[in-house]
Design a protein around this motif. Structure first.
Motif, PDB file in Angstrom:
ATOM      1  N   LEU A  48       1.027  -1.360  -0.061  1.00  0.00           N
ATOM      2  CA  LEU A  48       0.304  -0.414  -0.475  1.00  0.00           C
ATOM      3  C   LEU A  48       0.596   1.314   0.383  1.00  0.00           C
ATOM      4  O   LEU A  48       0.777   2.315  -0.755  1.00  0.00           O
ATOM      5  N   SER A  49       1.963   1.063   1.062  1.00  0.00           N
ATOM      6  CA  SER A  49       2.748   2.525   0.599  1.00  0.00           C
ATOM      7  C   SER A  49       3.280   2.698  -0.567  1.00  0.00           C
ATOM      8  O   SER A  49       3.475   3.947  -1.063  1.00  0.00           O
ATOM      9  N   SER A  50       3.630   1.586  -1.235  1.00  0.00           N
ATOM     10  CA  SER A  50       4.389   1.754  -2.702  1.00  0.00           C
ATOM     11  C   SER A  50       3.510   2.599  -3.930  1.00  0.00           C
ATOM     12  O   SER A  50       3.588   3.329  -4.575  1.00  0.00           O
ATOM     13  N   ARG A  51       2.243   2.379  -2.917  1.00  0.00           N
ATOM     14  CA  ARG A  51       1.068   2.810  -4.404  1.00  0.00           C
ATOM     15  C   ARG A  51       0.298   4.425  -3.441  1.00  0.00           C
ATOM     16  O   ARG A  51      -0.575   5.006  -4.306  1.00  0.00           O
ATOM     17  N   GLY A  52       1.585   4.691  -2.832  1.00  0.00           N
ATOM     18  CA  GLY A  52       1.056   6.083  -2.562  1.00  0.00           C
ATOM     19  C   GLY A  52      -0.346   5.966  -0.846  1.00  0.00           C
ATOM     20  O   GLY A  52      -0.860   7.292  -0.727  1.00  0.00           O
ATOM     21  N   PHE A  53      -0.643   4.994  -0.514  1.00  0.00           N
ATOM     22  CA  PHE A  53      -1.459   4.737   0.774  1.00  0.00           C
ATOM     23  C   PHE A  53      -0.684   5.064   1.738  1.00  0.00           C
ATOM     24  O   PHE A  53       0.435   4.685   2.310  1.00  0.00           O
ATOM     25  N   THR A  54      -1.549   5.637   3.136  1.00  0.00           N
ATOM     26  CA  THR A  54      -0.982   6.361   4.287  1.00  0.00           C
ATOM     27  C   THR A  54      -1.050   5.319   5.420  1.00  0.00           C
ATOM     28  O   THR A  54      -2.380   4.704   5.284  1.00  0.00           O
ATOM     29  N   VAL A  55      -0.170   4.284   5.504  1.00  0.00           N
ATOM     30  CA  VAL A  55      -1.164   2.916   6.512  1.00  0.00           C
ATOM     31  C   VAL A  55      -0.327   3.072   8.213  1.00  0.00           C
ATOM     32  O   VAL A  55       0.432   3.343   8.301  1.00  0.00           O
ATOM     33  N   GLU A  56      -2.065   2.303   8.260  1.00  0.00           N
ATOM     34  CA  GLU A  56      -1.639   3.161  10.135  1.00  0.00           C
ATOM     35  C   GLU A  56      -2.486   1.822  10.583  1.00  0.00           C
ATOM     36  O   GLU A  56      -3.679   1.178   9.877  1.00  0.00           O
ATOM     37  N   PHE A  57      -2.055   1.506  12.099  1.00  0.00           N
ATOM     38  CA  PHE A  57      -3.191   1.249  13.058  1.00  0.00           C
ATOM     39  C   PHE A  57      -3.421   1.330  13.744  1.00  0.00           C
ATOM     40  O   PHE A  57      -2.829   2.009  14.288  1.00  0.00           O
ATOM     41  N   ASP A  58      -4.955   0.823  14.527  1.00  0.00           N
ATOM     42  CA  ASP A  58      -5.615   1.495  15.528  1.00  0.00           C
ATOM     43  C   ASP A  58      -5.046   0.669  16.558  1.00  0.00           C
ATOM     44  O   ASP A  58      -4.872  -0.059  17.047  1.00  0.00           O
ATOM     45  N   GLN A  59      -6.250   1.239  17.476  1.00  0.00           N
ATOM     46  CA  GLN A  59      -6.130   0.414  19.103  1.00  0.00           C
ATOM     47  C   GLN A  59      -5.699  -0.747  19.287  1.00  0.00           C
ATOM     48  O   GLN A  59      -5.847  -1.457  20.465  1.00  0.00           O
ATOM     49  N   ILE A  60      -6.900  -1.483  18.389  1.00  0.00           N
ATOM     50  CA  ILE A  60      -7.105  -2.514  18.280  1.00  0.00           C
ATOM     51  C   ILE A  60      -6.195  -3.804  17.166  1.00  0.00           C
ATOM     52  O   ILE A  60      -6.306  -5.363  16.998  1.00  0.00           O
ATOM     53  N   ALA A 100      -9.647  -5.423  -2.454  1.00  0.00           N
ATOM     54  CA  ALA A 100      -9.459  -3.819  -1.944  1.00  0.00           C
ATOM     55  C   ALA A 100      -8.767  -3.210  -2.615  1.00  0.00           C
ATOM     56  O   ALA A 100      -9.415  -2.338  -3.119  1.00  0.00           O
ATOM     57  N   ALA A 101      -7.397  -4.446  -2.219  1.00  0.00           N
ATOM     58  CA  ALA A 101      -6.338  -2.697  -2.785  1.00  0.00           C
ATOM     59  C   ALA A 101      -5.678  -2.998  -3.528  1.00  0.00           C
ATOM     60  O   ALA A 101      -5.555  -1.353  -4.387  1.00  0.00           O
ATOM     61  N   HIS A 102      -6.411  -4.071  -4.879  1.00  0.00           N
ATOM     62  CA  HIS A 102      -6.128  -3.547  -5.824  1.00  0.00           C
ATOM     63  C   HIS A 102      -7.600  -2.897  -6.600  1.00  0.00           C
ATOM     64  O   HIS A 102      -7.246  -1.691  -7.738  1.00  0.00           O
ATOM     65  N   ALA A 103      -8.356  -2.820  -5.719  1.00  0.00           N
ATOM     66  CA  ALA A 103      -9.985  -1.960  -6.461  1.00  0.00           C
ATOM     67  C   ALA A 103      -9.176  -0.711  -6.064  1.00  0.00           C
ATOM     68  O   ALA A 103      -9.676   0.482  -6.563  1.00  0.00           O
ATOM     69  N   ALA A 104      -8.839  -0.409  -5.204  1.00  0.00           N
ATOM     70  CA  ALA A 104      -8.480   1.314  -4.346  1.00  0.00           C
ATOM     71  C   ALA A 104      -7.907   1.449  -5.150  1.00  0.00           C
ATOM     72  O   ALA A 104      -7.763   2.840  -6.028  1.00  0.00           O
ATOM     73  N   ASN A 105      -6.186   0.463  -5.069  1.00  0.00           N
ATOM     74  CA  ASN A 105      -5.485   0.899  -6.149  1.00  0.00           C
ATOM     75  C   ASN A 105      -5.986   1.643  -7.991  1.00  0.00           C
ATOM     76  O   ASN A 105      -5.246   2.776  -8.673  1.00  0.00           O
ATOM     77  N   ARG A 106      -6.573   0.577  -8.415  1.00  0.00           N
ATOM     78  CA  ARG A 106      -6.827   1.030  -9.966  1.00  0.00           C
ATOM     79  C   ARG A 106      -8.106   2.122  -9.739  1.00  0.00           C
ATOM     80  O   ARG A 106      -7.664   3.245 -10.867  1.00  0.00           O
ATOM     81  N   LEU A 107      -8.776   2.923  -8.334  1.00  0.00           N
ATOM     82  CA  LEU A 107      -8.970   4.126  -8.557  1.00  0.00           C
ATOM     83  C   LEU A 107      -8.626   5.218  -8.917  1.00  0.00           C
ATOM     84  O   LEU A 107      -9.155   6.062  -8.956  1.00  0.00           O
ATOM     85  N   ALA A 108      -7.418   5.235  -7.374  1.00  0.00           N
ATOM     86  CA  ALA A 108      -6.299   5.899  -7.432  1.00  0.00           C
ATOM     87  C   ALA A 108      -5.689   6.336  -8.548  1.00  0.00           C
ATOM     88  O   ALA A 108      -6.029   7.482  -9.393  1.00  0.00           O
ATOM     89  N   GLY A 109      -5.377   5.489  -9.876  1.00  0.00           N
ATOM     90  CA  GLY A 109      -5.195   5.770 -11.007  1.00  0.00           C
ATOM     91  C   GLY A 109      -6.568   6.422 -12.082  1.00  0.00           C
ATOM     92  O   GLY A 109      -5.792   7.331 -12.335  1.00  0.00           O
ATOM     93  N   LEU A 110      -7.841   5.587 -11.675  1.00  0.00           N
ATOM     94  CA  LEU A 110      -8.369   6.325 -12.919  1.00  0.00           C
ATOM     95  C   LEU A 110      -8.646   7.725 -12.419  1.00  0.00           C
ATOM     96  O   LEU A 110      -8.843   8.642 -13.415  1.00  0.00           O
ATOM     97  N   TRP A 111      -8.863   7.843 -10.733  1.00  0.00           N
ATOM     98  CA  TRP A 111      -9.301   9.118 -11.001  1.00  0.00           C
ATOM     99  C   TRP A 111      -8.034  10.700 -10.771  1.00  0.00           C
ATOM    100  O   TRP A 111      -7.952  11.382 -11.437  1.00  0.00           O
ATOM    101  N   ARG A 112      -6.741   9.686 -10.999  1.00  0.00           N
ATOM    102  CA  ARG A 112      -6.200  10.704 -11.357  1.00  0.00           C
ATOM    103  C   ARG A 112      -5.663  11.046 -12.534  1.00  0.00           C
ATOM    104  O   ARG A 112      -5.342  12.194 -13.428  1.00  0.00           O
ATOM    105  N   ASP A 113      -6.111   9.635 -13.749  1.00  0.00           N
ATOM    106  CA  ASP A 113      -6.046   9.998 -15.202  1.00  0.00           C
ATOM    107  C   ASP A 113      -7.289  10.786 -15.738  1.00  0.00           C
ATOM    108  O   ASP A 113      -6.501  11.816 -16.362  1.00  0.00           O
TER     109      ASP A 113
END
Length: 415
Positions: A48-60, A100-113
């Motif tokens: 995810l990070s290599s594709r521009g997503f910010t990765v975080e973990f929550d309290q659980i 989910a990761a691939h769907a999100a990455n595809r959409l990020a590219g489509l929106w950017r383009d």
């Protein structure tokens, strides 16, 4: 026909992910908070990070890969879980996270383009401890996120070896803070874990509701004694009482021939578990499930009617330690319509159906509009190393999920 590059990437990443905790028979063993679970979470962070997503973990320990496009706006969450059952299948949960990761990455590219911005932000989520095999209850991460389970209670939960959830998350570097991003809506795709889609040669299941379920932790109390020298009439064998409960659960299921009832005893802890000692205590997990709440209520009454008979026959006492239940619960009808429209636009065969198994979406649907999708499971096999879904179904599911999430991000479900 040769898969297109996008499909090839999905299949390649799925094989890479399946290497974490891989078993010799082609399954995986990566229970929540174990080393293989930590390894796959690190892999997902890098992906995810290599594709521009910010990765975080929550309290659980829920893992979020966030793409903020509209500062201050809530997120469309999309995902599932990466943890598995002991010697489980490669597809259960993990497919949904990768899709989910691939769907999100595809959409990020489509929106950017296209130079356009959706209404909502986007986040991929890997929920912690959906399976509940090491730490109970199941769906722990989404239960904390949705406010159904207190975080400190969950973090203090221990496995059979005495390790707490907090310790396991710290050991794997996955204990974060905060409550995660605010959700506007949620989508999840999963293997069916049943045989309906496979037998009907249908590509997509549009989940419209859950089955009802009653789950019990039961404790059978007996008296510890010598297996050799204690005469049979004097024995108070907790194992015998537990065995009668197992048989009773199956007999109750067999009594319902018109409307299906599923029953099981999936876990049993025996004390002292010595080959020469009559057991003094057995703890077991028993559940009843049906698509008909009246059938479930009738079966539940039949189960409790058997308790006195079993106690007398085995000379034991049955304690109902904890219980968890839910009725037939509907998913957002407009979400089902949205998913059906997307499937039709993509030319994918589909049908409406219920989910028998629990999923993180069953928690999420109670707080935000939620879409739940299935792809086929060959022969209905799941929680087993033989679990299998065809590559073409995997890829079709990613295509549909991408379209569904695109519509959710544009506010088609929430307005």
């Amino acid at each position: 026909m040769t898969p297109n590059p996008a499909d090839q990437a999905v299949i390649a990443d799925f094989h890479a992910l399946s290497g974490f905790g891989e078993t010799e028979r082609g399954g995986v063993q990566r229970e929540a908070g174990t080393e293989p679970d930590g390894g796959q979470r690190a892999w997902l962070t890098q992906w995810l990070s290599s594709r521009g997503f910010t990765v975080e973990f929550d309290q659980i320990g829920n893992q979020f890969g966030m793409l903020e496009l509209v500062p201050g706006a809530p997120y469309v969450l999309v995902g599932s879980h990466l943890d598995s059952q002991p010697r489980g299948g490669r597809y259960d949960g993990a497919y949904g996270v990768l899709a989910a990761a691939h769907a999100a990455n595809r959409l990020a590219g489509l929106w950017r383009d296209a130079g356009r911005t959706p209404q909502y932000n986007l986040a991929v989520v890997n929920w912690f401890n959906e399976e509940g095999s090491r730490f109970q209850p199941s769906m722990m991460g989404s239960s904390v996120y949705t406010g159904k389970l207190d975080a400190e209670t969950a973090l203090a939960t221990r496995d059979l070896a005495g390790v707490t959830v907090r310790e396991a998350l710290e050991d794997t570097g996955c204990l974060g803070s905060g409550r995660g991003p605010e959700a506007a809506c949620y989508a999840e795709i999963h293997i069916e874990q049943g045989r309906i889609l496979d037998e009907e040669d249908t590509t997509i299941g549009l989940v419209e509701s859950t089955w009802a379920a009653n789950k019990y932790h039961l404790v059978v109390h007996g008296e510890q004694s010598h297996t050799g020298s204690t005469v049979m009439a004097d024995r108070q064998d907790a194992m015998l009482g537990a065995a009668h409960l197992v048989v009773a659960a199956r007999e109750i299921a067999d009594a319902f021939t018109e409307t299906p009832l599923h029953t099981s005893v999936g876990q049993m802890l025996i004390h002292p578990n010595s080959p020469v000692v009559v057991a003094r205590e057995v703890r077991l997990h028993l559940d009843l499930r049906s698509a008909d709440e009246n059938v479930l209520a009738e079966a539940d009454a039949m189960l409790h009617e058997r308790f006195p008979e079993i106690e007398k026959k085995a000379r034991v006492r049955i304690e109902k330690a904890t219980a968890h239940s839910w009725g037939v619960l509907s998913y957002n009808p407009d979400g089902v319509k949205l998913a059906r429209s997307a499937a039709e636009d993509l030319g994918l065969s589909h049908r409406h159906m219920m989910t028998i198994a629990g999923h993180d979406s069953t928690n999420m649907k109670d707080i935000v509009p939620t879409v739940m999708l299935f792809v086929p499971s060959v022969d209905g096999i799941s929680h087993n190393e033989k679990e299998f879904t065809k590559d073409e179904d995997i890829c079709a599911g990613v295509d549909l999920l991408t379209e569904v999430v695109s519509r959710l991000a544009d506010g088609d479900l929430t307005g």
